[in-house]
Design a protein around this motif. Sequence first.
Motif, mmCIF file in Angstrom:
data_model
loop_
_atom_site.group_PDB
_atom_site.id
_atom_site.type_symbol
_atom_site.label_atom_id
_atom_site.label_comp_id
_atom_site.label_asym_id
_atom_site.label_seq_id
_atom_site.Cartn_x
_atom_site.Cartn_y
_atom_site.Cartn_z
ATOM 1 N N PRO A 1 29.938 25.842 24.751
ATOM 2 C CA PRO A 1 29.146 24.600 24.717
ATOM 3 C C PRO A 1 27.724 24.833 24.201
ATOM 4 O O PRO A 1 27.179 23.997 23.487
ATOM 5 C CB PRO A 1 29.121 24.134 26.170
ATOM 6 C CG PRO A 1 30.252 24.806 26.818
ATOM 7 C CD PRO A 1 30.470 26.093 26.083
ATOM 8 N N LEU A 2 27.123 25.996 24.539
ATOM 9 C CA LEU A 2 25.782 26.289 24.043
ATOM 10 C C LEU A 2 25.762 26.359 22.521
ATOM 11 O O LEU A 2 24.836 25.855 21.882
ATOM 12 C CB LEU A 2 25.274 27.615 24.614
ATOM 13 C CG LEU A 2 24.598 27.556 25.970
ATOM 14 C CD1 LEU A 2 24.270 28.960 26.454
ATOM 15 C CD2 LEU A 2 23.362 26.695 25.937
ATOM 16 N N ALA A 3 26.781 26.973 21.946
ATOM 17 C CA ALA A 3 26.859 27.065 20.484
ATOM 18 C C ALA A 3 26.934 25.676 19.864
ATOM 19 O O ALA A 3 26.269 25.398 18.855
ATOM 20 C CB ALA A 3 28.066 27.902 20.081
ATOM 21 N N LYS A 4 27.717 24.799 20.463
ATOM 22 C CA LYS A 4 27.837 23.431 19.941
ATOM 23 C C LYS A 4 26.536 22.655 20.115
ATOM 24 O O LYS A 4 26.137 21.891 19.242
ATOM 25 C CB LYS A 4 29.002 22.713 20.622
ATOM 26 C CG LYS A 4 30.332 23.282 20.182
ATOM 27 C CD LYS A 4 31.478 22.652 20.906
ATOM 28 C CE LYS A 4 32.765 23.324 20.431
ATOM 29 N NZ LYS A 4 33.912 22.961 21.200
ATOM 30 N N LEU A 5 25.869 22.858 21.230
ATOM 31 C CA LEU A 5 24.590 22.193 21.466
ATOM 32 C C LEU A 5 23.526 22.692 20.488
ATOM 33 O O LEU A 5 22.696 21.920 20.019
ATOM 34 C CB LEU A 5 24.142 22.396 22.915
ATOM 35 C CG LEU A 5 24.996 21.688 23.965
ATOM 36 C CD1 LEU A 5 24.670 22.203 25.361
ATOM 37 C CD2 LEU A 5 24.796 20.184 23.879
ATOM 38 N N ARG A 6 23.552 23.990 20.170
ATOM 39 C CA ARG A 6 22.621 24.541 19.172
ATOM 40 C C ARG A 6 22.912 23.957 17.795
ATOM 41 O O ARG A 6 22.002 23.596 17.064
ATOM 42 C CB ARG A 6 22.738 26.069 19.112
ATOM 43 C CG ARG A 6 22.026 26.771 20.240
ATOM 44 C CD ARG A 6 22.066 28.258 20.080
ATOM 45 N NE ARG A 6 21.205 28.671 18.969
ATOM 46 C CZ ARG A 6 21.189 29.889 18.460
ATOM 47 N NH1 ARG A 6 21.991 30.811 18.927
ATOM 48 N NH2 ARG A 6 20.374 30.190 17.473
ATOM 49 N N LEU A 7 24.191 23.882 17.469
ATOM 50 C CA LEU A 7 24.594 23.330 16.175
ATOM 51 C C LEU A 7 24.132 21.877 16.028
ATOM 52 O O LEU A 7 23.734 21.446 14.953
ATOM 53 C CB LEU A 7 26.117 23.421 16.043
ATOM 54 C CG LEU A 7 26.690 23.401 14.649
ATOM 55 C CD1 LEU A 7 26.239 24.620 13.862
ATOM 56 C CD2 LEU A 7 28.210 23.386 14.726
ATOM 57 N N ALA A 8 24.154 21.149 17.132
ATOM 58 C CA ALA A 8 23.730 19.748 17.135
ATOM 59 C C ALA A 8 22.202 19.610 17.164
ATOM 60 O O ALA A 8 21.680 18.498 17.072
ATOM 61 C CB ALA A 8 24.335 19.021 18.338
ATOM 62 N N GLY A 9 21.502 20.720 17.331
ATOM 63 C CA GLY A 9 20.044 20.677 17.362
ATOM 64 C C GLY A 9 19.454 20.262 18.690
ATOM 65 O O GLY A 9 18.279 19.920 18.774
#
Length: 100
Positions: free
Chosen positions: A50-58
């Motif tokens: 989830p952290l990776a996805k949240l980073r990708l989303a900015g």
Amino acid sequence: MPVRRRAHADGPRRAPRARAPVLWLLALEESDVGSLADRVAASRTAVSQPLAKLRLAGLVEARREGRHMYYRLTDGHLRRLVTEALSHADHRVTGEAPHD
């Protein structure tokens, strides 16, 4: 074929449940994956994805300190938004009266 649909249907429902606690904790303070995993009683993998996805989303940014990566929400506006959204959800669940 039904197994495929079922697996696909479960994915989107599980992802938000993994991200909400991580967002809430990051709204409180900066943290590393290990600490987040301990606090939400999940594996590092369950928190890292989830952290990776949240980073990708900015929505989340990271900084490196030695071998550790520390994560935080990108800004105060997002922190207030997350806090208000989760507070509202808590009021709905507990039946507490809404306030302005």
